[in-house]
Write a protein that holds these residues in place. Sequence first.
Motif, PDB file in Angstrom:
ATOM      1  N   TYR A  74       0.856  -1.197   0.000  1.00  0.00           N
ATOM      2  CA  TYR A  74       0.000   0.000   0.000  1.00  0.00           C
ATOM      3  C   TYR A  74       0.889   1.242   0.000  1.00  0.00           C
ATOM      4  N   HIS A  75       0.300   2.344  -0.399  1.00  0.00           N
ATOM      5  CA  HIS A  75       0.982   3.636  -0.343  1.00  0.00           C
ATOM      6  C   HIS A  75       0.490   4.450   0.847  1.00  0.00           C
ATOM      7  N   ASN A  76      -0.788   4.243   1.152  1.00  0.00           N
ATOM      8  CA  ASN A  76      -1.402   4.962   2.271  1.00  0.00           C
ATOM      9  C   ASN A  76      -2.352   3.993   2.969  1.00  0.00           C
ATOM     10  N   LYS A  77      -2.481   4.136   4.284  1.00  0.00           N
ATOM     11  CA  LYS A  77      -3.357   3.236   5.022  1.00  0.00           C
ATOM     12  C   LYS A  77      -4.818   3.359   4.575  1.00  0.00           C
ATOM     13  N   LYS A  78      -5.147   4.498   3.969  1.00  0.00           N
ATOM     14  CA  LYS A  78      -6.502   4.659   3.451  1.00  0.00           C
ATOM     15  C   LYS A  78      -6.788   3.638   2.350  1.00  0.00           C
ATOM     16  N   ASP A  79      -5.707   3.215   1.647  1.00  0.00           N
ATOM     17  CA  ASP A  79      -5.880   2.191   0.605  1.00  0.00           C
ATOM     18  C   ASP A  79      -6.381   0.892   1.218  1.00  0.00           C
ATOM     19  N   ILE A  80      -5.844   0.553   2.397  1.00  0.00           N
ATOM     20  CA  ILE A  80      -6.238  -0.691   3.063  1.00  0.00           C
ATOM     21  C   ILE A  80      -7.682  -0.589   3.544  1.00  0.00           C
ATOM     22  N   VAL A  81      -8.026   0.566   4.146  1.00  0.00           N
ATOM     23  CA  VAL A  81      -9.388   0.783   4.644  1.00  0.00           C
ATOM     24  C   VAL A  81     -10.388   0.665   3.493  1.00  0.00           C
ATOM     25  N   LYS A  82     -10.016   1.209   2.337  1.00  0.00           N
ATOM     26  CA  LYS A  82     -10.908   1.157   1.175  1.00  0.00           C
ATOM     27  C   LYS A  82     -11.171  -0.280   0.748  1.00  0.00           C
ATOM     28  N   ILE A  83     -10.116  -1.103   0.770  1.00  0.00           N
ATOM     29  CA  ILE A  83     -10.286  -2.517   0.417  1.00  0.00           C
ATOM     30  C   ILE A  83     -11.258  -3.193   1.384  1.00  0.00           C
ATOM     31  N   CYS A  84     -11.081  -2.939   2.677  1.00  0.00           N
ATOM     32  CA  CYS A  84     -11.958  -3.537   3.692  1.00  0.00           C
ATOM     33  C   CYS A  84     -13.407  -3.079   3.496  1.00  0.00           C
ATOM     34  N   GLN A  85     -13.592  -1.812   3.214  1.00  0.00           N
ATOM     35  CA  GLN A  85     -14.948  -1.280   3.010  1.00  0.00           C
ATOM     36  C   GLN A  85     -15.617  -1.945   1.808  1.00  0.00           C
ATOM     37  N   GLU A  86     -14.869  -2.080   0.717  1.00  0.00           N
ATOM     38  CA  GLU A  86     -15.454  -2.654  -0.493  1.00  0.00           C
ATOM     39  C   GLU A  86     -15.797  -4.130  -0.300  1.00  0.00           C
ATOM     40  N   ILE A  87     -14.916  -4.887   0.369  1.00  0.00           N
ATOM     41  CA  ILE A  87     -15.193  -6.305   0.613  1.00  0.00           C
ATOM     42  C   ILE A  87     -16.418  -6.451   1.516  1.00  0.00           C
ATOM     43  N   ASN A  88     -16.483  -5.632   2.566  1.00  0.00           N
ATOM     44  CA  ASN A  88     -17.598  -5.693   3.500  1.00  0.00           C
ATOM     45  C   ASN A  88     -18.921  -5.367   2.789  1.00  0.00           C
ATOM     46  N   GLN A  89     -18.891  -4.323   1.982  1.00  0.00           N
ATOM     47  CA  GLN A  89     -20.102  -3.905   1.271  1.00  0.00           C
ATOM     48  C   GLN A  89     -20.538  -4.959   0.253  1.00  0.00           C
ATOM     49  N   ASP A  90     -19.570  -5.523  -0.483  1.00  0.00           N
ATOM     50  CA  ASP A  90     -19.906  -6.508  -1.519  1.00  0.00           C
ATOM     51  C   ASP A  90     -20.484  -7.775  -0.900  1.00  0.00           C
ATOM     52  N   LEU A  91     -19.913  -8.227   0.240  1.00  0.00           N
ATOM     53  CA  LEU A  91     -20.428  -9.442   0.859  1.00  0.00           C
ATOM     54  C   LEU A  91     -21.839  -9.211   1.425  1.00  0.00           C
ATOM     55  N   ARG A  92     -22.053  -8.054   2.020  1.00  0.00           N
ATOM     56  CA  ARG A  92     -23.397  -7.734   2.529  1.00  0.00           C
ATOM     57  C   ARG A  92     -24.423  -7.745   1.394  1.00  0.00           C
TER      58      ARG A  92
END
Length: 733
Positions: free
Chosen positions: A399-417
Amino acid sequence: MKMKNKKIPVFILGSLFAIAIVTITMISYIDYVQESLWDKSVDDILETTSQEEKSLNIYLQKDTENLRNVLNNIVNSKDHLAKKIAEIPSHEYINYFYIDTLQNKYIDKTGEHAIDRDKILQLSQLYKEESGIIDPFFNDKTGIKVIGTYVRDEHRYLIKESQVSYIADKFSLSFYNNLGFSYIVNTDGDVLIRTNHKNANRTFQNLFDIIDLEKNNNADIESFKNSLAHQQKGIALFNYHDNTNVFCYVPMSIGEQWYVVSIIPNAAIMEQANNIILHTIVLSLIIIGSIGFVVLLYLLNHRKHKRVVENLAFYDHLTGLYNYQKFKMEGQKLLAQENRSWAVIYIDIDGFKIINDLNGYQFGDFVLKELAALLEKYVTEYCIACHMNADQFLFMCHYHNKKDIVKICQEINQDLRQFLHNNGYERETVMKFGICCQEDDKHIHTMDHLVDCSHLALNALSHNVNEYYYFYHSQMREHLLKEADIESKMDKALENKEFVFFLQPKFNVNGEKILGAEALVRWIDSQQQMIMPNDFIPLFEKNGFILKLDEYVFESVCQYMSSRISQHQNVIPISVNISRLHLYQHDFIERYVKIKEKYQIPDQLLELEITENILLEDVKRVQTIVAELQAHGFLCSIDDFGSGYSSLNLLKDLPINVIKLDRFFLKDNYNVVRSYEIIKSVINMAKSIDIYTVAEGVETKEQQQFLQTIGCDMIQGYIFSKPLPIDEFNKYL
């Protein structure tokens, strides 16, 4: 990272060795065939040439003998000489004539002729021996090249002239389908007789001239000349007619040092050997090809088998993602790229057990596959994912910024829901993400550290649905260090018997009588400091040491009970906790039964407590184990009943003796009435199927009175007694 040297399979080494042996054998055999067949062929040619030399010698010797007889007959005859000469049998290729040097005349078929004195002197020099052969010469009258055979009786000579072409046709040799031919030469190499063979050179008069022109080695030529000069028999190799030829030479025993020289192309001699060699090469190539084909099949099969083994060894069969071992291997390679920032995300589906219970395991697997597919969208050269077990996944990325990691987590969480919603699942399900960035702790250098720290971050998450990710921080490392310290001491502590058990009594609901007790382990270290179970039991569950500890506590309880029995003291049933790991040990029941029998503990005094969560993993296995334990006199109970999500219907299929209600139901919460109704229903159901009930964590008079009212069988809690050391418990008992 250093690459390990790949070992070449023994089969391939053996095949290469076999190919090498076949090749070496083939080459050796070819050399042997070439040498032995060539030697034999040359010997045969030399022998044939010798036989031809003998035949010519015999012919010429017989000529001489016949001439001697004829001459004697002529000399002794009273008939006219011319008549006698005319009577000698002859044909067009042979001519006889008689010479008398005293009378200066010679006689042939045409009659008697005078000879001048010079001719007589010449003849006397030419025919000076009693008999002999004269090198080929051209007849003065006919101009035809002839060979002269003669005998002499003082001044009288009888001479037989045979045309060279006649001798050549009569005694010419032919070898190897008329590819070889012969010359008759003298020691100087002059060609005396040449055959009519197509390959015989008709221009050159001397054999050495032919050889010299073919650019042969001077040393070989000199050796050949020397052999001829010394009347030696042998062979030589010379270039002739643009080919290597074998020269076989045999000296003649008659004539003026004549030689029979046979010339055969070496290729003709080696034709038979070449056929054998060709067949040998073909056979060897077939063998080598067969071995190579087998090796190729092996390599293809080995590669296919290797892929299968790698899939089994490195990939999760349900999701197709890396398994944990492969994830660590590949992750360690990525960590070696120090110019990048790396993070590991520990992923868990909160409420996944509810999904399994309500929708079945098939739907649960369907959800896990979907989550794996969501993770695979992010898998690149620098991102990897794995399915650890159950609903736990790992994801590693740069990653370049920790926000990149948070974005991945948000997208996975949203897609699974969204996926669950689309499939009719309306209950609240939250993804949990524990995140560890390597940069946050300078002590992190391995995948094990990253995974452990991400797991710590996951465990630090609260139950608030709005908080679904958490970043590891360096303070959590203290927890890891504490675990490492515990692990370094645990074996020695067990050896030194630092682990002891306390007993917490189980009372009837009135608190008037002790009906049993639960053995609870404590760790009193060498400094006499007590380490509580919550500090070491979870770790021992994780590293497997719980197997040794549980068995140690169980045997200690058996020793305690045996001691009281032998002293005729009161003995009550004691329950001992067993880890879920025991249920997957093939000899678990055998070991525990042996300990029970060793200390001669009567049946129904030992109770083994199994946590409710084990039921979710393999109900049929638990059924079998419980039935077998009961057959050996053990009581079996379910601990923390109600803490998980098991169905009450499972109890009808499990031969459980006791259920222990989880203390969670008795804690103060916003809906006490509902909790109490649940407890009441569970106890009523248990009574209907002859299962005893124990309420844990009872602390207040109100709780005790409620349990008494609904008919709970036993109470365990601080309201009556805390866990006690053995000495205190004995006094209490």
